[in-house]
Design a protein around this motif. Structure first.
Motif, PDB file in Angstrom:
ATOM      1  N   PRO A   1       0.820  -1.216   0.000  1.00  0.00           N
ATOM      2  CA  PRO A   1       0.000   0.000   0.000  1.00  0.00           C
ATOM      3  C   PRO A   1       0.857   1.271   0.000  1.00  0.00           C
ATOM      4  CG  PRO A   1      -0.058  -1.052   2.153  1.00  0.00           C
ATOM      5  CD  PRO A   1       0.696  -1.971   1.234  1.00  0.00           C
ATOM      6  N   ARG A   2       0.273   2.317  -0.583  1.00  0.00           N
ATOM      7  CA  ARG A   2       0.903   3.635  -0.580  1.00  0.00           C
ATOM      8  C   ARG A   2       0.098   4.560   0.322  1.00  0.00           C
ATOM      9  NH1 ARG A   2       1.018   5.975  -6.172  1.00  0.00           N
ATOM     10  NH2 ARG A   2      -1.079   5.116  -6.192  1.00  0.00           N
ATOM     11  N   TYR A   3       0.792   5.481   0.970  1.00  0.00           N
ATOM     12  CA  TYR A   3       0.164   6.416   1.893  1.00  0.00           C
ATOM     13  C   TYR A   3       0.618   7.833   1.585  1.00  0.00           C
ATOM     14  CZ  TYR A   3      -0.831   2.222   4.562  1.00  0.00           C
ATOM     15  OH  TYR A   3      -1.282   0.985   4.939  1.00  0.00           O
ATOM     16  N   LEU A   4      -0.310   8.773   1.711  1.00  0.00           N
ATOM     17  CA  LEU A   4       0.004  10.190   1.635  1.00  0.00           C
ATOM     18  C   LEU A   4       0.056  10.717   3.050  1.00  0.00           C
ATOM     19  CD1 LEU A   4       0.314  12.912   0.111  1.00  0.00           C
ATOM     20  CD2 LEU A   4      -2.187  13.072   0.187  1.00  0.00           C
ATOM     21  N   THR A   5       1.166  11.323   3.421  1.00  0.00           N
ATOM     22  CA  THR A   5       1.245  11.980   4.724  1.00  0.00           C
ATOM     23  C   THR A   5       1.280  13.479   4.467  1.00  0.00           C
ATOM     24  OG1 THR A   5       3.656  11.969   4.883  1.00  0.00           O
ATOM     25  CG2 THR A   5       2.513  10.032   5.712  1.00  0.00           C
TER      26      THR A   5
ATOM     27  N   ILE B   1      -3.634   5.723  -0.002  1.00  0.00           N
ATOM     28  CA  ILE B   1      -4.020   6.078  -1.369  1.00  0.00           C
ATOM     29  C   ILE B   1      -4.839   4.937  -1.936  1.00  0.00           C
ATOM     30  CG2 ILE B   1      -3.147   6.577  -3.681  1.00  0.00           C
ATOM     31  CD1 ILE B   1      -0.653   7.819  -2.282  1.00  0.00           C
ATOM     32  N   MET B   2      -5.992   5.247  -2.469  1.00  0.00           N
ATOM     33  CA  MET B   2      -6.857   4.210  -3.051  1.00  0.00           C
ATOM     34  C   MET B   2      -6.234   3.701  -4.349  1.00  0.00           C
ATOM     35  SD  MET B   2     -10.633   5.835  -2.350  1.00  0.00           S
ATOM     36  CE  MET B   2     -11.462   4.503  -3.148  1.00  0.00           C
ATOM     37  N   GLU B   3      -6.190   2.422  -4.499  1.00  0.00           N
ATOM     38  CA  GLU B   3      -5.622   1.811  -5.696  1.00  0.00           C
ATOM     39  C   GLU B   3      -6.737   1.340  -6.622  1.00  0.00           C
ATOM     40  OE1 GLU B   3      -2.416   1.956  -6.142  1.00  0.00           O
ATOM     41  OE2 GLU B   3      -1.793   2.423  -4.108  1.00  0.00           O
ATOM     42  N   GLY B   4      -6.468   1.432  -7.929  1.00  0.00           N
ATOM     43  CA  GLY B   4      -7.378   0.889  -8.942  1.00  0.00           C
ATOM     44  C   GLY B   4      -8.612   1.669  -9.038  1.00  0.00           C
TER      45      GLY B   4
END
Length: 118
Positions: A2-6, A115-118
């Motif tokens: 998963p990816r995250y925005l901080t 971050i929402m994927e797809g």
């Protein structure tokens, strides 16, 4: 993974007028280098003060543009990082380490969102 925005939020009214100290920038640089080598840091940057920004708002079919600074905002986004970690817990650990590089006179909040994927 998963990816995250901080989103790094600061209070512009209490942040040092001269900006971050040299020591803070060195500690932050070392941590950014470590995060890059670990493969978790995808992107990061600081943002200019809100006095140099604009807000674009869409409401009831109309668009308005407001020049900064935005006096109604106490905390503003002062920077961001995009992290890719094995899970949220790892992202939170890196985020805590980032906050700890600041001196005690700073008030910094990091909002972490996947971050929402797809």
């Amino acid at each position: 993974m998963p990816r995250y925005l901080t989103m790094v939020r600061i209070d512009e009214t209490t942040a040092p007028a001269e900006g971050p100290s040299e020591g803070l920038m060195q500690r932050m640089g070392a941590l950014i280098e470590e995060m890059t080598k670990a493969g978790v840091l995808l992107d990061t940057a600081g943002l200019t003060p809100t006095a140099q920004g604009k807000r674009v708002r869409y409401e009831k079919g109309e668009i308005t543009v407001t020049d900064g600074p935005f006096t109604e905002s106490k905390e503003v986004v002062g920077g961001y990082a995009i992290l890719q970690t094995k899970d949220e817990a790892e992202c939170l650990e890196w985020t805590k380490r980032f906050l700890r590089v600041h001196e005690e006179h700073w008030t910094v909040t990091s909002e972490v969102r996947q971050i929402m994927e797809g």
